[in-house]
Design a protein around this motif. Structure first.
Motif, PDB file in Angstrom:
ATOM      1  N   UNK A 311       0.836  -1.200   0.000  1.00 41.31           N
ATOM      2  CA  UNK A 311       0.000   0.000   0.000  1.00 41.31           C
ATOM      3  C   UNK A 311       0.873   1.254   0.000  1.00 41.31           C
ATOM      4  N   UNK A 312       1.917   1.238   0.824  1.00 39.29           N
ATOM      5  CA  UNK A 312       2.843   2.372   0.855  1.00 39.29           C
ATOM      6  C   UNK A 312       3.513   2.553  -0.503  1.00 39.29           C
ATOM      7  N   UNK A 313       3.879   1.439  -1.127  1.00 45.83           N
ATOM      8  CA  UNK A 313       4.495   1.505  -2.449  1.00 45.83           C
ATOM      9  C   UNK A 313       3.567   2.139  -3.473  1.00 45.83           C
ATOM     10  N   UNK A 314       2.292   1.731  -3.434  1.00 48.79           N
ATOM     11  CA  UNK A 314       1.320   2.321  -4.360  1.00 48.79           C
ATOM     12  C   UNK A 314       1.131   3.815  -4.080  1.00 48.79           C
ATOM     13  N   UNK A 315       1.207   4.207  -2.806  1.00 49.79           N
ATOM     14  CA  UNK A 315       1.101   5.623  -2.472  1.00 49.79           C
ATOM     15  C   UNK A 315       2.236   6.426  -3.075  1.00 49.79           C
ATOM     16  N   UNK A 316       3.440   5.866  -3.019  1.00 45.78           N
ATOM     17  CA  UNK A 316       4.611   6.490  -3.640  1.00 45.78           C
ATOM     18  C   UNK A 316       4.407   6.628  -5.144  1.00 45.78           C
ATOM     19  N   UNK A 317       3.965   5.536  -5.774  1.00 45.14           N
ATOM     20  CA  UNK A 317       3.755   5.536  -7.222  1.00 45.14           C
ATOM     21  C   UNK A 317       2.714   6.583  -7.635  1.00 45.14           C
ATOM     22  N   UNK A 318       1.607   6.648  -6.873  1.00 51.52           N
ATOM     23  CA  UNK A 318       0.551   7.601  -7.199  1.00 51.52           C
ATOM     24  C   UNK A 318       1.063   9.033  -7.120  1.00 51.52           C
ATOM     25  N   UNK A 319       1.837   9.333  -6.079  1.00 49.80           N
ATOM     26  CA  UNK A 319       2.365  10.694  -5.917  1.00 49.80           C
ATOM     27  C   UNK A 319       3.305  11.066  -7.060  1.00 49.80           C
ATOM     28  N   UNK A 320       4.120  10.130  -7.483  1.00 50.43           N
ATOM     29  CA  UNK A 320       5.035  10.391  -8.606  1.00 50.43           C
ATOM     30  C   UNK A 320       4.244  10.596  -9.894  1.00 50.43           C
ATOM     31  N   UNK A 321       3.196   9.791 -10.084  1.00 46.78           N
ATOM     32  CA  UNK A 321       2.354   9.952 -11.272  1.00 46.78           C
ATOM     33  C   UNK A 321       1.620  11.288 -11.252  1.00 46.78           C
ATOM     34  N   UNK A 322       1.163  11.714 -10.071  1.00 46.16           N
ATOM     35  CA  UNK A 322       0.508  13.014  -9.943  1.00 46.16           C
ATOM     36  C   UNK A 322       1.483  14.145 -10.273  1.00 46.16           C
ATOM     37  N   UNK A 323       2.702  14.021  -9.802  1.00 43.77           N
ATOM     38  CA  UNK A 323       3.720  15.026 -10.088  1.00 43.77           C
ATOM     39  C   UNK A 323       3.899  15.195 -11.593  1.00 43.77           C
ATOM     40  N   UNK A 324       3.995  14.078 -12.293  1.00 45.59           N
ATOM     41  CA  UNK A 324       4.160  14.141 -13.748  1.00 45.59           C
ATOM     42  C   UNK A 324       2.919  14.757 -14.404  1.00 45.59           C
ATOM     43  N   UNK A 325       1.751  14.363 -13.912  1.00 43.40           N
ATOM     44  CA  UNK A 325       0.501  14.901 -14.470  1.00 43.40           C
ATOM     45  C   UNK A 325       0.425  16.415 -14.290  1.00 43.40           C
ATOM     46  N   UNK A 326       0.698  16.896 -13.088  1.00 44.99           N
ATOM     47  CA  UNK A 326       0.608  18.332 -12.821  1.00 44.99           C
ATOM     48  C   UNK A 326       1.684  19.101 -13.578  1.00 44.99           C
ATOM     49  N   UNK A 327       2.861  18.526 -13.666  1.00 46.12           N
ATOM     50  CA  UNK A 327       3.941  19.175 -14.431  1.00 46.12           C
ATOM     51  C   UNK A 327       3.567  19.298 -15.897  1.00 46.12           C
TER      52      UNK A 327
END
Length: 332
Positions: A311-327
């Motif tokens: 679950x923690x790993x997926x949280x990390x992945x989601x945050x990185x994906x959000x960063x790319x999306x917002x950028x």
């Protein structure tokens, strides 16, 4: 192991002077719904990346781990750590990174327009992106003893708790693939695993059935249901009833594992997010949902692993994906 602790554990033990949000502040870069390992990890990564991040923790801050006693398999804790304590540490770390955490329950969302709207009973929040980390709850038998002996013999995760039951007789309730997987895994530790199923045949796939039938540590109890759980300080007995004959029998066992499925906490997102027939979020790509800008992390989409570390790993992945999306969005 599981215990009867509640979300109040987190509230009572959190930082005495946590960061309190400005009551007028309702607009954020990222809104995270849910505060288990996936939500907190997403908060840590999002805040470290410089985004103004809000976590709406819901009525059970810390998720399922606040109902867990000793956690032996989360890296970094040589002697293990209590589930509520692990969540307290995650919460403090997330706050230290600058994440705003509000202990309020989301009652509605609007993902049809941007910025996205997330509503609680008292406030409406906006986010340029949203991460859904609301988790899933195990289905229960509905017995009084189930709550009494939670964390004292009754469990919902063989992978998490199996090693605590070495050289004991155990019960697994269920008849699907998950139940067979749990029973097979538990034979590594138990002397006997009693598989209790309400029908006279398994619902599991044939390969899983064959595997169970060949395992001489697994004993089948057909057309049966657990109707009572007994014990002193810990569970010691389970009463089984044959649904067809009405016959009852008592088994002396050290633990009972309920494997009748999980219910993802996704009713809130129905008709806005694509869900499968069991209610799990369908991911379009990595952690992306069908709505651009809305992401998911943890047990809310993960039906296979359901571990704190994944679950923690997926949280990390989601945050990185959000960063790319917002950028990418800001560059358009």
């Amino acid at each position: 192991m599981m215990s009867a602790n509640t979300g109040a554990t987190i509230l009572e033990n959190k930082d005495e002077s946590p960061k309190m949000p400005d009551k007028k502040k309702t607009k954020f870069d990222i809104v995270i719904i849910g505060a288990g390992p996936s939500g907190y990890t997403a908060g840590i990564y999002s805040s470290r990346a410089g985004y103004d991040t809000l976590i709406l923790s819901g009525i059970l801050p810390g998720g399922q781990l606040v109902n867990t006693t000793e956690v032996e398999n989360y890296p970094g804790f040589e002697k293990g750590i209590m589930g509520p304590d692990l969540m307290i540490e995650m919460r403090k770390q997330t706050q230290r990174m600058g994440t705003t955490i509000i202990d309020d329950e989301v009652v509605d969302v609007d993902f049809r327009h941007k910025p996205f709207k997330v509503l609680t009973a008292s406030e409406e929040y906006e986010g340029r992106a949203v991460i859904i980390a609301t988790g899933a709850n195990p289905r229960k038998l509905g017995l009084a003893g189930e709550q009494t002996f939670a964390g004292k013999g009754v469990s919902y995760c063989a992978t998490c708790d199996g090693p605590f039951f070495r050289n004991q007789e155990l019960i697994v309730v269920g008849g699907g693939d998950s139940a067979i997987e749990e029973a097979t895994f538990l034979t590594k530790f138990a002397t006997t695993v009693h598989l209790v199923h309400r029908r006279e045949s398994l619902r599991a796939s044939k390969i899983m059935q064959d595997r169970a039938e060949k395992n001489n540590k697994i004993k089948f109890h057909w057309n049966s249901a657990v109707i009572d759980i007994k014990g002193d300080q810990k569970m010691q007995q389970a009463v089984l009833k044959n649904i067809k004959t009405g016959e009852e029998k008592t088994l002396n066992v050290g633990g009972l594992f309920v494997a009748i499925g999980h219910e993802p906490n996704t009713k809130l997102f129905k008709n806005q997010i694509d869900l499968d027939n069991e209610g799990y979020i369908i991911l379009k790509n990595k952690t992306h949902t069908n709505i651009e800008g809305v992401f998911a992390a943890g047990d809310v989409h993960d039906r296979n692993y359901r571990q704190a570390i994944t679950a923690a790993g997926f949280g990390c992945m989601a945050a990185i994906d959000v960063d790319k999306y917002l950028t990418d969005s800001s560059e358009k």
